[in-house]
Design a protein around this motif. Sequence first.
Motif, PDB file in Angstrom:
ATOM      1  N   PRO A  33      54.345  50.158  18.706  1.00  0.00           N
ATOM      2  CA  PRO A  33      53.423  49.178  18.109  1.00  0.00           C
ATOM      3  C   PRO A  33      52.294  49.851  17.335  1.00  0.00           C
ATOM      4  N   VAL A  34      51.953  49.333  16.156  1.00  0.00           N
ATOM      5  CA  VAL A  34      50.918  49.952  15.308  1.00  0.00           C
ATOM      6  C   VAL A  34      49.769  48.974  15.030  1.00  0.00           C
ATOM      7  N   VAL A  35      48.630  49.506  14.551  1.00  0.00           N
ATOM      8  CA  VAL A  35      47.498  48.646  14.163  1.00  0.00           C
ATOM      9  C   VAL A  35      47.884  47.933  12.873  1.00  0.00           C
ATOM     10  N   PRO A  36      47.610  46.630  12.748  1.00  0.00           N
ATOM     11  CA  PRO A  36      47.881  45.946  11.484  1.00  0.00           C
ATOM     12  C   PRO A  36      47.091  46.623  10.360  1.00  0.00           C
ATOM     13  N   GLY A  37      47.698  46.742   9.189  1.00  0.00           N
ATOM     14  CA  GLY A  37      46.981  47.401   8.091  1.00  0.00           C
ATOM     15  C   GLY A  37      47.794  47.412   6.823  1.00  0.00           C
ATOM     16  N   SER A  38      47.347  48.234   5.866  1.00  0.00           N
ATOM     17  CA  SER A  38      48.027  48.315   4.574  1.00  0.00           C
ATOM     18  C   SER A  38      49.396  48.963   4.763  1.00  0.00           C
ATOM     19  N   ALA A  39      50.342  48.547   3.923  1.00  0.00           N
ATOM     20  CA  ALA A  39      51.632  49.229   3.935  1.00  0.00           C
ATOM     21  C   ALA A  39      51.470  50.432   3.021  1.00  0.00           C
ATOM     22  N   GLY A  40      51.216  51.583   3.575  1.00  0.00           N
ATOM     23  CA  GLY A  40      51.000  52.782   2.775  1.00  0.00           C
ATOM     24  C   GLY A  40      49.570  52.897   2.279  1.00  0.00           C
TER      25      GLY A  40
END
Length: 448
Positions: A129-136
């Motif tokens: 699971p990752v922090v929501p954010g920009s794709a790249g």
Amino acid sequence: MFDKILIANRGEIALRVIRACREMGIASVAVHSTADSDAMHVRMADESVCIGPNSSAESYLSIPALVAACEITGAQAIHPGYGFLSENATFVQVLEDHGITFIGPSAAHIRIMGDKITAKDTAMKLGIPVVPGSAGGVPDVESAKKTAAEIGYPVIIKATAGGGGRGMKVALDAEGLEIAFRTARAEAKAAFGNDEVYMEKYLQKPRHIEIQVFGDGKGRAVHLGERDCSLQRRHQKVFEEAPGPCITPEQRARIGKICADAMAELKYSGAGTIEFLYEDGEFYFIEMNTRLQVEHPVTEAIFGVDLVREQIRVAAGLPMEFEQDKLTIRGAAIEVRINAEKLPNFSPCPGKITQYHAPGGLGVRMDSALYDGYKIPPYYDSLIGKLIVFGRDRPEALARLSRALGELIVDGVDTTVPLFNALLAEPDIQAGDYSIHWLEKWLAKTYG
Ligand code: ADP
């Protein structure tokens, strides 16, 4: 097994590796800059080579000097410690070309985890699971605003090549975003020579929880639970503990398995740490460190293992001795980082140690390269020791920490010891109730 290992580092971590070598019957080679001729790691190793002048760039970071030192001494492998070249894929590649074993993961694994955007992408693909954010990456202010509107404020702008907490800026709203974006980029450019940045949702009250993983490089991997490193100043850890006071055995088993499975799938080799922010029972990947961490001793204490010995064994091609169902936690451990720094500003305080006495007794480990009369050079980081305590439970570890800090004598320079004495008096610390913002707030309140 190797006959001789070169340690491409200094200070307490060089001693840590030399000690493991000695217990394994392996000869050790210390390298040092001219400023470190009298350093403890040079005295303690079987052999030593001066690899350059004071500046790290021309000594501890000099790949040609390190390769030459291996050739001169006949060392077959290099342990990089942490910092310096420990996460440098080019270094690993060069060593491979010279037939020298790097005690750590492959250049390819260092590369995918070194670049934070690629790391996050890889983590997502591996089911972490990752922090929501920009794709790249985020190329300009306009796209930054667009992404921020999607994920919601506050947001944090982070350097793709980041490390040590640099190149990170928080934005509370669209107005703040423009400034945050530009400063993060400028800082990233100055610190890492790469101004690419990305964006994440800024979590309000998370804890920093990291999972220790270990792989055999052939598809088997284990986890060794978590460390809570939430007590940070300027995104730098100062106090670490294991197990995490807020993590349940079920949560540990779940996130631990996700991490171990991911490392097995990658065929990851050696020690690694997967860092998460943790909030309301959820874990969010922020980065992976493909090396031994400063705070590894708290994990060693509660699992009764030697991570460096295992790193060396696996690098030598021996089977990994760790087995998941035999790795069980006993008790609680805490580490405090003793820096030669003057409070309240934490300004570096190099100088001569007029008296040094290490604490001892049951459940106390002092990893330090200090000795009476040692002159701390001004050229490197200010960590001069790590005090690690271990107890049957957290209250016992806290009491032991207080006792051990009382025994420790470091005269001649200012240290961060008074900070830890003060922290131990805080009910929140005693209760284990703190987020990543706790320390900054406490420092502001206490020192103004
Ligand atoms: P570095 O490699 O520079 O240490 P990290 O990505 O590991 O950078 O982040 C370091 C620290 O910054 C974290 O432990 C946390 O305190 C803070 N941080 C990073 N990302 C976030 C986020 N999305 N929300 C809140 N705090 C964050």
